[in-house]
Design a protein around this motif. Sequence first.
Motif, PDB file in Angstrom:
ATOM      1  N   GLN A 178     -35.337  23.092  -5.464  1.00 38.91           N
ATOM      2  CA  GLN A 178     -35.216  23.716  -4.139  1.00 38.91           C
ATOM      3  C   GLN A 178     -36.466  24.604  -4.068  1.00 38.91           C
ATOM      4  O   GLN A 178     -37.227  24.272  -2.854  1.00 38.91           O
ATOM      5  CB  GLN A 178     -33.990  24.511  -3.980  1.00 38.91           C
ATOM      6  N   THR A 179     -36.595  25.261  -5.050  1.00 40.42           N
ATOM      7  CA  THR A 179     -37.986  26.213  -4.959  1.00 40.42           C
ATOM      8  C   THR A 179     -39.252  25.299  -4.668  1.00 40.42           C
ATOM      9  O   THR A 179     -40.355  25.826  -3.792  1.00 40.42           O
ATOM     10  CB  THR A 179     -38.349  27.055  -6.095  1.00 40.42           C
ATOM     11  N   GLN A 223     -39.472  24.095  -1.087  1.00 39.95           N
ATOM     12  CA  GLN A 223     -40.227  24.875  -0.195  1.00 39.95           C
ATOM     13  C   GLN A 223     -41.589  25.353  -0.435  1.00 39.95           C
ATOM     14  O   GLN A 223     -42.210  25.497   0.487  1.00 39.95           O
ATOM     15  CB  GLN A 223     -39.432  26.428  -0.434  1.00 39.95           C
TER      16      GLN A 223
END
Length: 652
Positions: A67-68, A71
């Motif tokens: 997820q990081t 982003q």
Amino acid sequence: MTNERPQLRLRFLQPGHASRHGATRVTDVVARPLSEPPHVLTGSSFEHGTLFLATLDTPHLSRPTVQTLDQLIRLLDRRGAAGLVLGTPGHDLTSLPEPTLAAANRLGLPLLVTSAEPTAWDHVNEDLRLRRAQFAERQVEHLDGLLNRLPARLADPTAARRIADWLSLALDAEVLVSSARRGVLAAAPDSAPAGLAHAVITAALETAAPVPGAPCGTMHTRIVSVSPGSPGSPGGEDEVRLAIASHSPFDSAGAALIQHAAKLVGLCDQARREHQARVETPRSVRHAAFQLLMRGETVLAQVVYTGAAQALLDTDTARVFIVDTGPQERESTLSWCERALAEQAIVSACPGKPNHILILDPVRESDRVETVLKNMIAARQGHLMGQSRLHPLAETAVGYLEALTAVGDAAGTPHRIRLGGAKAKFAPLLPRREARAWAADLMSPLLDDFPGRGDERKLLLETLPTALSFKHTEAAGGLGVHRNTVTQRLNRAGRILSLDLRGSANDRVLTLLALDILALPAPDTSPGPTPGDPAADVPDFAALMTAGAADGGPKAWAEERLRPVQADQRDLVETLCVWLENNLSTRETARALGLSEATVRNHTRDAATLLGMDFSTKMVGIHDTDVVTVADIALALHVLLGRPALSQPPRD
């Protein structure tokens, strides 16, 4: 940099990105652990083109890490990052989740991986800045060198070759500039066409493969379109291309240099084609018209010289000017004359004399052409000008002859300008039709009824002008043959012509006069008498001289011709008469005058020089109508003094 620090080599995670992003320029490198939150990772400001290095603790990605990463990809895209490098020290990262790869691919952000330790990236930005400075200096040096290869005029035909030579040295490559219609325009080295022909034919824009005819090993080739082709060229048939082949791949600096060179070659080629359309094509037309006029073909000249200026040739008379530019380049003066005399005169570069400019002036109500040229000569140091008298347009060659003789004497005049006419040879002063009939009849056994081979006749005709003007030893030097060869050829020609070419000055002079007459343009009216025709009215020499003397031209010519020697206190005129009456024999002349042979030799040489005869014994051609020979000297003396006595030679 990676050649010196191989641990910094990166691998694209997606196969297609190598070709799409391999040449992307990196301005800076920022390294952060991926364990930090995304806003912290990108919180510090960085330049457009920064390469972001995110370090992973393990090659196995957890859900929060993915997820990081997602982003981070979106943030880097908004910031204009050059790419994202995922570092897994000591491990290899082989793949990422498909949605992550798809997102990076959609945004055009290249993903790369490295297994190098974080310390390997220490001081990488200092190294990048140093290399960017070196790259900039090299680019400036290359561009400076490229611009220095440009000629003063873009239309210079050597421009493409000069740029190709420099590009070949700068890139250590083979360079070829070519077009489908005009072929090879420039190549460096000269063997480049053989090596690059295959690449040009296949039209591959960039390849890395063995090149036929090239040394062993892979050649990296690149082809750049230089210009799209000349207007009206169907399908771009005249498209110009720049092809380069090198053993080393082209880096960004080399690629930029190729593009700059291609633009300059394109500018030069466009200027060259525009120059050809604007200047060279009209020059070719003017040259063709002038050459036709020199041959007396006025109708054809008027057909060739079409357009608005065709009215220039709608005239009965004209005069010729010849400008000699001396040691200066002819082009600048030629261009000036073309502009200043547009639609006033025909201006043409002389094809046989690289410093001469020919101007045909169809004299009308004003002397504007003469005034413009005189002002130009006054303003341009080192320039000379000769001017002919007024002549019928069909006798342009006679005017050219007068102007050519005049320009040769112009250096001795105060204004470097001389009017011709008085210094012309004798042959043009005779009535053309009668003179040609007489000359053709005298020379017919050699020209029309020659009993030998054609090549032998050619040799005899080439020998006669020089051999009849000098002693055999001197003539042999001018002709580049042995003196016995000269003697044999004269004997052979004399037997054919039934003339004594060795023992009779009379026969020598008349033969030279006949050759001069036949070298002039033929009359443009109905054909004259046919040689050998009993019914033909062919004048003998006496009748020809009487016809020529009717307008007083030959006498005025002879007076002007002999004025320099008549003014000499050594009585050079008497020496010349006795010398000619004794068949050019220095010994017999000395005995008759009671002088030494050395004195006679000096007198005859000085007199001939004053009269314009060249004693360098260079070969005199049968078509060299501007070269003064011993016949012109003899004829001037004969017309004015009756010495030497000249008469029609009897035929056996």
